[in-house]
Design an enzyme around this catalytic site. Structure first.
Site, PDB file in Angstrom:
ATOM      1  CB  SER A 126      -0.899  -0.012   1.240  1.00 24.03           C
ATOM      2  OG  SER A 126      -1.524   1.233   1.445  1.00 24.03           O
ATOM      3  CE1 TYR A 154      -3.743  -2.339   5.280  1.00 27.11           C
ATOM      4  CE2 TYR A 154      -3.123  -0.219   4.350  1.00 27.11           C
ATOM      5  CZ  TYR A 154      -3.574  -1.511   4.180  1.00 27.11           C
ATOM      6  OH  TYR A 154      -3.866  -1.976   2.928  1.00 27.11           O
TER       7      TYR A 154
END
Length: 336
Positions: A126, A154
Site C-alpha cells: 500500500s 497498517y
C-alpha cells in the site's frame, strides 16, 4: 499451474479472480486449478461455481494445509485487515497482516525446500508505507526510492511484510513481488473499515441517493487507481519476467502502481458534472481528525516511471474512473 488468491472474495480479489478465469492462463500457461481462499466466502458467486476453482474457507493462517495441499506455483496475497481496523486494534492487524503473511511465506519456503516449485508470491502492499513527519517530510514527488516512513499501524505492517518478502526472495526461498496499491476507487457495496473508504463513499452513496459525510477538507489531494487499473497492475507484476531488459522487473524493489492525483474537491466537482446538483448536494463536509491524520499522511503525487516501464499507466482522469464505475454498476461487469 496452480494459482492461489487470498482475500479472494474481497473487492479486489473478486475482480482478480474473474480476470484470471476469463483468460484461464497465467503468463501463457493454462491454469490447472485456481484456489480462492478467504475467511468470508460467497458460495453462490460465479467464480466459486467455476469447475476450475477450489474454495478454501476460513482464516488463511488456519488453512495453510489446504492452500498447500498441492504445489502452489503462483500466490496472490491480498488478504489483510484494513487501515482503520489496524489503528484501532494493533493486535488484530499484526495477526491478520504480519503473522499471516509470514506463515504463507514459510509454507512457500517449505514447499521449495522439499523439492516443490519455487512459488511466485505477489503481495499487495500500500501507499500507506509512506508518511510525512516534520523531521523528514516527503518530497514533492514520491518514487520507489523514497524512504518509507509509515504513520499508521497498517502502513507499518505492510512495510514489515515487504521486507520479509525481499529477504525470503534474496535467500531464494521464493520469488516475491510487491505491488504497492494506491487507494482503489470507486468501490461498490457497503462501506468498509478502511480509513480511505470515504473516497469511494462520497461518489457511491450519492449516486445511490444516500447522504454521506466527507471526513476531510476538500483541498486534500489523494492518489487513486480504478479497480480495472489495479487488477491489470497486479497481473502484470505477477507475470513479468525478472531481468535488466526493457519491460522486465529490475531488482527487488517494490513497484508503486500508477497513481492518478486528484483533490477531493475535484472528485466532488466530477460527481456534480455527472449526476447534477441534487446528487452532489447529498455530500456534506464533516471533518474527522483521525481519518484525516491517516489519509493526509499518505503521498499524493508519484513518479510512475517504474510502472510505466512495465506498460502500466494511471487512469487518465477522475471522470473515466466514475464512468467505469457506472458501467460496471449497470452491467454487473468487472475489471477488464
Amino acid at each position: 499451474m496452480r494459482v492461489v488468491v487470498t482475500g479472494a472474495f474481497g473487492f479486489v480479489g473478486r475482480r482478480l479472480a474473474d480476470a484470471l478465469l476469463r483468460t484461464r492462463t497465467f503468463g501463457g500457461t493454462p491454469i490447472r486449478r485456481l484456489v480462492l481462499a478467504d475467511r468470508i466466502v460467497q458460495p453462490d458467486s460465479p467464480a466459486a461455481a467455476d469447475p476450475l476453482v477450489d474454495v478454501v474457507h476460513g482464516d488463511v493462517i488456519d488453512r495453510l494445509g489446504e492452500v498447500f495441499a498441492e504445489p502452489v506455483d503462483v500466490l496472490f496475497h491480498l488478504a489483510a485487515a484494513v487501515s482503520a481496523q489496524c489503528e484501532a486494534d494493533v493486535d488484530l492487524g499484526m495477526r491478520a497482516n504480519v503473522d499471516t503473511t509470514r506463515a504463507l511465506l514459510d509454507a512457500a519456503r517449505a514447499q521449495s525446500a522439499t523439492g516443490g516449485p519455487r512459488a511466485r508470491v505477489v503481495f499487495s502492499s500500500s501507499l500507506a508505507v509512506y508518511g510525512s513527519h516534520p523531521a523528514l517530510p516527503l518530497p514533492p514527488l514520491v518514487s520507489e526510492s523514497t524512504l518509507p516512513m509509515p504513520q499508521s499501524s497498517y502502513g507499518t505492517q505492510k512495510l514489515i511484510c515487504e521486507h520479509l518478502i525481499a529477504d525470503y526472495t534474496r535467500h531464494g526461498f521464493l520469488d516475491g513481488r510487491v505491488a504497492r496499491l494506491m487507494t482503489v476507487a470507486v468501490r461498490p457495496g457497503q462501506p468498509n473499515a478502511a480509513a480511505s473508504g470515504f473516497l469511494s463513499g462520497i461518489i457511491r452513496e450519492p449516486l445511490a441517493q444516500r447522504p454521506v459525510t466527507c471526513p476531510v477538507r476538500p483541498d486534500l489531494q489523494v492518489a487513486l487507481a480504478s479497480p480495472r487499473r489495479t487488477v491489470k497492475g497486479l497481473i502484470r507484476i505477477a507475470e513479468v519476467e525478472r531481468g535488466a531488459g526493457p519491460g522486465q522487473l529490475h531488482g527487488p524493489m517494490p513497484v508503486n502502481l500508477p497513481a492518478l492525483t486528484v483533490s477531493v474537491a475535484q472528485m466532488l466537482a466530477t460527481l456534480r458534472q455527472v449526476a447534477g446538483d441534487a446528487v452532489a448536494d447529498l455530500v456534506t463536509i464533516g471533518p474527522d481528525p483521525a481519518v484525516e491524520a491517516i489519509v493526509g499522511s499518505w503521498p499524493s503525487v508519484f513518479d510512475n516511471r517504474r510502472a510505466a516501464a512495465l506498460g502500466l499507466e494511471p487512469d487518465p482522469d477522475f471522470m473515466s474512473v466514475v464512468r467505469d464505475y457506472l458501467t460496471d454498476r449497470r452491467t454487473g461487469g468487472v475489471s477488464r
